[in-house]
Design an enzyme around this catalytic site. Structure first.
Site, PDB file in Angstrom:
ATOM      1  N   GLU A 221      12.143  -2.886  11.586  1.00 32.21           N
ATOM      2  CA  GLU A 221      11.711  -1.816  10.694  1.00 32.21           C
ATOM      3  C   GLU A 221      10.600  -1.030  11.393  1.00 32.21           C
ATOM      4  O   GLU A 221       9.675  -1.625  11.940  1.00 32.21           O
ATOM      5  CB  GLU A 221      11.172  -2.495   9.427  1.00 32.21           C
ATOM      6  CG  GLU A 221      10.965  -1.594   8.270  1.00 32.21           C
ATOM      7  CD  GLU A 221      10.477  -2.379   7.039  1.00 32.21           C
ATOM      8  OE1 GLU A 221       9.843  -3.447   7.213  1.00 32.21           O
ATOM      9  OE2 GLU A 221      10.723  -1.930   5.922  1.00 32.21           O
TER      10      GLU A 221
ATOM     11  N   GLU B  62      10.987  -8.020  -3.328  1.00 32.93           N
ATOM     12  CA  GLU B  62      11.420  -6.715  -2.803  1.00 32.93           C
ATOM     13  C   GLU B  62      10.854  -6.629  -1.395  1.00 32.93           C
ATOM     14  O   GLU B  62       9.658  -6.383  -1.212  1.00 32.93           O
ATOM     15  CB  GLU B  62      10.847  -5.581  -3.669  1.00 32.93           C
ATOM     16  CG  GLU B  62      11.389  -5.529  -5.082  1.00 32.93           C
ATOM     17  CD  GLU B  62      12.814  -5.017  -5.144  1.00 32.93           C
ATOM     18  OE1 GLU B  62      13.294  -4.412  -4.168  1.00 32.93           O
ATOM     19  OE2 GLU B  62      13.469  -5.258  -6.174  1.00 32.93           O
ATOM     20  N   LEU B  63      11.711  -6.849  -0.393  1.00 31.01           N
ATOM     21  CA  LEU B  63      11.185  -7.047   0.967  1.00 31.01           C
ATOM     22  C   LEU B  63      11.579  -5.902   1.914  1.00 31.01           C
ATOM     23  O   LEU B  63      11.895  -4.821   1.471  1.00 31.01           O
ATOM     24  CB  LEU B  63      11.657  -8.411   1.466  1.00 31.01           C
ATOM     25  CG  LEU B  63      11.369  -9.572   0.494  1.00 31.01           C
ATOM     26  CD1 LEU B  63      11.923 -10.895   1.014  1.00 31.01           C
ATOM     27  CD2 LEU B  63       9.877  -9.699   0.214  1.00 31.01           C
TER      28      LEU B  63
ATOM     29  N   GLY C 293       6.768  -6.364  -0.397  1.00 31.64           N
ATOM     30  CA  GLY C 293       6.075  -6.350   0.890  1.00 31.64           C
ATOM     31  C   GLY C 293       7.020  -6.801   1.991  1.00 31.64           C
ATOM     32  O   GLY C 293       8.243  -6.704   1.853  1.00 31.64           O
TER      33      GLY C 293
ATOM     34  N   CYS D 108      10.239   1.432   2.433  1.00 31.62           N
ATOM     35  CA  CYS D 108      11.204   0.372   2.753  1.00 31.62           C
ATOM     36  C   CYS D 108      12.622   0.902   2.778  1.00 31.62           C
ATOM     37  O   CYS D 108      13.500   0.283   3.362  1.00 31.62           O
ATOM     38  CB  CYS D 108      11.085  -0.736   1.715  1.00 31.62           C
ATOM     39  SG  CYS D 108      11.195  -0.093   0.040  1.00 31.62           S
TER      40      CYS D 108
ATOM     41  N   LYS E 166      -2.337  -8.288  -7.700  1.00 31.99           N
ATOM     42  CA  LYS E 166      -3.207  -8.189  -6.532  1.00 31.99           C
ATOM     43  C   LYS E 166      -2.648  -7.065  -5.656  1.00 31.99           C
ATOM     44  O   LYS E 166      -1.612  -7.213  -5.013  1.00 31.99           O
ATOM     45  CB  LYS E 166      -3.209  -9.488  -5.710  1.00 31.99           C
ATOM     46  CG  LYS E 166      -4.270  -9.438  -4.609  1.00 31.99           C
ATOM     47  CD  LYS E 166      -3.842 -10.060  -3.289  1.00 31.99           C
ATOM     48  CE  LYS E 166      -3.173  -9.147  -2.347  1.00 31.99           C
ATOM     49  NZ  LYS E 166      -3.997  -8.119  -1.701  1.00 31.99           N
ATOM     50  N   PRO E 167      -3.312  -5.900  -5.666  1.00 35.66           N
ATOM     51  CA  PRO E 167      -2.811  -4.792  -4.839  1.00 35.66           C
ATOM     52  C   PRO E 167      -3.173  -5.013  -3.369  1.00 35.66           C
ATOM     53  O   PRO E 167      -3.992  -5.873  -3.047  1.00 35.66           O
ATOM     54  CB  PRO E 167      -3.556  -3.582  -5.400  1.00 35.66           C
ATOM     55  CG  PRO E 167      -4.828  -4.140  -5.951  1.00 35.66           C
ATOM     56  CD  PRO E 167      -4.537  -5.548  -6.396  1.00 35.66           C
TER      57      PRO E 167
ATOM     58  N   TRP F 159       0.810  -1.213   0.000  1.00 35.89           N
ATOM     59  CA  TRP F 159       0.000   0.000   0.000  1.00 35.89           C
ATOM     60  C   TRP F 159       0.846   1.267   0.000  1.00 35.89           C
ATOM     61  O   TRP F 159       0.334   2.351  -0.217  1.00 35.89           O
ATOM     62  CB  TRP F 159      -0.893   0.013   1.260  1.00 35.89           C
ATOM     63  CG  TRP F 159      -0.080  -0.311   2.481  1.00 35.89           C
ATOM     64  CD1 TRP F 159       0.107  -1.551   3.034  1.00 35.89           C
ATOM     65  CD2 TRP F 159       0.731   0.584   3.252  1.00 35.89           C
ATOM     66  NE1 TRP F 159       0.979  -1.483   4.101  1.00 35.89           N
ATOM     67  CE2 TRP F 159       1.373  -0.167   4.257  1.00 35.89           C
ATOM     68  CE3 TRP F 159       0.968   1.970   3.206  1.00 35.89           C
ATOM     69  CZ2 TRP F 159       2.247   0.386   5.192  1.00 35.89           C
ATOM     70  CZ3 TRP F 159       1.835   2.523   4.137  1.00 35.89           C
ATOM     71  CH2 TRP F 159       2.459   1.741   5.114  1.00 35.89           C
TER      72      TRP F 159
HETATM   73  P1  NAP Z   1       2.686  -7.133   3.702  1.00 32.92           P
HETATM   74  O1  NAP Z   1       1.863  -7.343   4.891  1.00 32.92           O
HETATM   75  O2  NAP Z   1       3.720  -8.132   3.352  1.00 32.92           O
HETATM   76  O3  NAP Z   1       1.663  -6.874   2.496  1.00 32.92           O
HETATM   77  C1  NAP Z   1       2.088  -6.652   1.188  1.00 32.92           C
HETATM   78  C2  NAP Z   1       1.165  -7.362   0.216  1.00 32.92           C
HETATM   79  O4  NAP Z   1       1.192  -8.760   0.504  1.00 32.92           O
HETATM   80  C3  NAP Z   1      -0.300  -6.950   0.319  1.00 32.92           C
HETATM   81  O5  NAP Z   1      -0.875  -6.958  -0.963  1.00 32.92           O
HETATM   82  C4  NAP Z   1      -0.895  -8.042   1.175  1.00 32.92           C
HETATM   83  O6  NAP Z   1      -2.269  -8.253   0.944  1.00 32.92           O
HETATM   84  C5  NAP Z   1      -0.134  -9.243   0.706  1.00 32.92           C
HETATM   85  N1  NAP Z   1      -0.097 -10.342   1.662  1.00 32.92           N
HETATM   86  C6  NAP Z   1      -0.262 -10.329   2.999  1.00 32.92           C
HETATM   87  N2  NAP Z   1      -0.145 -11.571   3.515  1.00 32.92           N
HETATM   88  C7  NAP Z   1       0.101 -12.399   2.473  1.00 32.92           C
HETATM   89  C8  NAP Z   1       0.330 -13.815   2.346  1.00 32.92           C
HETATM   90  N3  NAP Z   1       0.355 -14.627   3.407  1.00 32.92           N
HETATM   91  N4  NAP Z   1       0.540 -14.317   1.110  1.00 32.92           N
HETATM   92  C9  NAP Z   1       0.545 -13.517   0.022  1.00 32.92           C
HETATM   93  N5  NAP Z   1       0.329 -12.174   0.082  1.00 32.92           N
HETATM   94  C10 NAP Z   1       0.115 -11.624   1.290  1.00 32.92           C
HETATM   95  O7  NAP Z   1       3.510  -5.774   3.783  1.00 32.92           O
HETATM   96  P2  NAP Z   1       3.002  -4.382   4.312  1.00 32.92           P
HETATM   97  O8  NAP Z   1       3.237  -4.357   5.769  1.00 32.92           O
HETATM   98  O9  NAP Z   1       1.684  -4.047   3.792  1.00 32.92           O
HETATM   99  O10 NAP Z   1       4.046  -3.432   3.530  1.00 32.92           O
HETATM  100  C11 NAP Z   1       5.158  -2.963   4.097  1.00 32.92           C
HETATM  101  C12 NAP Z   1       6.363  -3.863   3.866  1.00 32.92           C
HETATM  102  O11 NAP Z   1       6.719  -3.831   2.493  1.00 32.92           O
HETATM  103  C13 NAP Z   1       7.567  -3.386   4.608  1.00 32.92           C
HETATM  104  O12 NAP Z   1       8.275  -4.442   5.183  1.00 32.92           O
HETATM  105  C14 NAP Z   1       8.389  -2.710   3.514  1.00 32.92           C
HETATM  106  O13 NAP Z   1       9.753  -2.606   3.809  1.00 32.92           O
HETATM  107  C15 NAP Z   1       8.098  -3.570   2.353  1.00 32.92           C
HETATM  108  N6  NAP Z   1       8.363  -2.855   1.099  1.00 32.92           N
HETATM  109  C16 NAP Z   1       9.465  -3.204   0.389  1.00 32.92           C
HETATM  110  C17 NAP Z   1       9.769  -2.515  -0.776  1.00 32.92           C
HETATM  111  C18 NAP Z   1      10.994  -2.889  -1.582  1.00 32.92           C
HETATM  112  O14 NAP Z   1      11.080  -2.454  -2.720  1.00 32.92           O
HETATM  113  N7  NAP Z   1      11.909  -3.684  -1.069  1.00 32.92           N
HETATM  114  C19 NAP Z   1       8.951  -1.474  -1.224  1.00 32.92           C
HETATM  115  C20 NAP Z   1       7.825  -1.142  -0.462  1.00 32.92           C
HETATM  116  C21 NAP Z   1       7.534  -1.861   0.702  1.00 32.92           C
HETATM  117  P3  NAP Z   1      -3.378  -7.695   1.967  1.00 32.92           P
HETATM  118  O15 NAP Z   1      -3.406  -6.249   1.762  1.00 32.92           O
HETATM  119  O16 NAP Z   1      -4.589  -8.411   1.514  1.00 32.92           O
HETATM  120  O17 NAP Z   1      -2.927  -8.087   3.352  1.00 32.92           O
END
Ligand code: NAP
Length: 464
Positions: A366, A232-233, A210, A266, A157-158, A133
């Site tokens: 983080e 990209e984590l 994510g 991130c 899937k956003p 997001w």
């Molecule tokens: P997240 O919980 O991992 O969610 C990201 C995406 O994954 C969402 O679309 C989410 O869907 C989905 N998701 C959640 N649980 C899942 C599962 N078990 N299996 C498959 N998909 C699943 O991450 P967030 O907390 O929203 O985002 C922040 C994280 O992203 C931070 O750790 C950040 O550092 C990282 N990030 C990394 C980068 C990079 O380029 N390295 C860039 C931006 C962000 P739902 O919305 O339906 O839960």
């Protein structure tokens, strides 16, 4: 899965839209259509794909204000930042429209006179993407544009918090001429959709941005069908300020790196590691700048810090501040919160912490919020060891005017992206991605299209 996904404005808690969620059958149908569409899309000429993708870029720029408003509404970031994201996101589309024409193979000298050896590149197949997001547009375009340019079809899937930008981007892609089944979105719970994607033998690649735990889960689940994966984590970026740094520049860039998107990126600096000789001066100037930041609704003039995306994110930030204070940290500025659980909006006043030490959670986890912990170092090796003391390896920053020290630091940091006197190194033409548990693969630049290509080797035998 429930049928309707409600989307809220995180600055006010008001409901802004309701989107139908896809059922398992609908998602499987989308995958099947993606598989069918791949056959034709992969066969289009590189120039045809380039022209269509370029048109997508033009449409995004034409609609940039409208798209930026959608981002501010569903993500909360200040409108000017949202506008910046749209231009940045469109830049990936423009770049990969051009790169489509530069997917080269090669010929290899044969070891005998009766053979000719060729290497060609071809698209990996239908790609499924899961995006977060925090950059509702850019995290999609830097995957979709190289995938489509390579000749892959693409389903995204956003995040449930920000589906509206994704839907608009896909619509503009169709308007540009990308076939509807070659570019699709699906809405649903992350875990459920993730499993449908990873279980399907038709999906040949999973690309994910994510959190690290979800990334690990997707890697594991992709094993059963041996899919390509790009990850990209999470990050935990250190920002080192050496004693011979240009202090004014270091403060300015640290502000930009730490507080963009309210600290929810991130690559945001998560730990400020400052030489002990200049620590006082740095903390003072930095805090003065932090005090000037205006927190509020992203549509209000002058807002530089929007809301925290949701309660989960807010609780994590607040608990990190509390944990640090309990263990002896001092709050130099900020520390306040403004929230309403009933209305579901959450704001954190930009905060600077001093007297932090490695026992505090904020030094290992983080934060994803507007909190800057400052710690000190005596020697460069100590600073580098502290910086590398994490399973993450996404982005790191350092400030020094001494080129020998600068080279030494950059060569010894275990990070995929380094900003030397630069708090914002990301650029469409440069590779973006992390080492260690921050990811696999790179997005952007010439590296960013490679993960969507397979290498095919052809050996041709001739008559003796
Ligand atoms: P997240 O919980 O991992 O969610 C990201 C995406 O994954 C969402 O679309 C989410 O869907 C989905 N998701 C959640 N649980 C899942 C599962 N078990 N299996 C498959 N998909 C699943 O991450 P967030 O907390 O929203 O985002 C922040 C994280 O992203 C931070 O750790 C950040 O550092 C990282 N990030 C990394 C980068 C990079 O380029 N390295 C860039 C931006 C962000 P739902 O919305 O339906 O839960």
């Amino acid at each position: 899965m429930t049928n309707e996904l409600k989307v809220y404005n995180p600055a006010t808690g008001e409901e802004i839209a309701s989107v139908a969620q896809h059922t398992k059958e609908q998602i499987e149908d989308a995958i099947s259509r993606s598989h069918q569409a791949f056959k034709a899309w992969a066969k289009t000429s590189a120039h045809e794909r380039a022209n269509i993708i370029r048109k997508w870029f033009d449409l995004m720029i034409e609609h940039k204000e409208r798209l930026a408003k959608i981002i501010t509404k569903e993500n909360g970031k200040p409108y000017q930042e949202a506008l910046g994201e749209i231009v940045y996101a469109a830049g990936y589309i423009e770049w990969y429209a051009e790169e489509a024409k530069r997917i080269y193979g090669r010929t290899i000298p044969s070891h005998t006179t009766n053979k000719r050896l060729f290497v060609t590149k071809q698209p990996v197949g239908p790609v499924a993407a899961i995006t977060p997001w925090n950059f509702p547009a850019a995290m999609i375009t830097r995957k979709a544009a190289p995938a489509l340019a390579a000749g892959c079809t693409f389903i995204v899937k956003p995040a449930e918090d920000t589906p509206l930008t994704a839907i608009e981007l896909v619509k503009l892609g169709h308007e540009a001429g990308i076939p509807e089944d070659a570019l699709q979105w699906v809405i649903g719970d992350g875990k459920e959709v993730g499993e449908i994607f990873t279980d399907s033998p038709l999906i040949r690649k999973i690309t994910f941005t994510g959190s690290t735990p979800v990334g690990k889960h997707l890697i594991k689940n992709s094993a059963s069908t041996v899919k390509h994966v790009s990850m990209e984590l999470g990050g935990h970026a250190p920002l080192i300020v050496d004693k011979d740094a240009n202090l004014e520049l270091a403060v300015k860039q640290a502000m930009a790196s730490k507080f963009r998107n309210a600290g929810q990126t991130c690559v945001c600096a998560n730990r400020l590691i400052v030489h002990e000789d200049i620590h006082e001066a740095f903390a003072q100037v930095f805090s003065k700048e932090v005090e000037k930041l205006k927190v509020g609704n992203g549509f209000e003039e002058g807002t530089s810090i929007g809301p925290i995306i949701n309660k989960r994110g807010f609780d994590k930030i607040v608990s990190q501040i509390q944990d640090a204070v309990d263990k002896g940290a001092k709050i130099l500025v900020g520390g306040d919160t403004h929230f309403d659980d009933d209305k579901s909006y959450y704001f954190v006043q930009p905060t600077v912490l001093t007297h932090v030490d490695p026992s505090m959670n904020i030094m290992h986890e983080e934060t994803f919020g507007p909190v800057a912990p400052i710690t000190t170092f005596k020697t460069l090796d100590e600073a580098i060891e502290l910086a590398n003391d994490t399973p993450f390896g996404l982005a790191a920053y350092f400030f020094t005017e001494n080129y020998r020290n600068g080279l030494y630091i950059s060569e010894n940091l275990d990070y995929g992206i380094i900003g030397w006197n630069d708090g914002g190194p990301s650029a469409v033409q440069a590779p973006f991605g992390g080492m260690k548990e921050s990811g696999i693969g790179r997005e952007g630049g010439i590296e960013g299209i490679e993960p969507y290509l397979e290498t095919k080797y052809v050996s041709i035998g001739l008559d003796e």
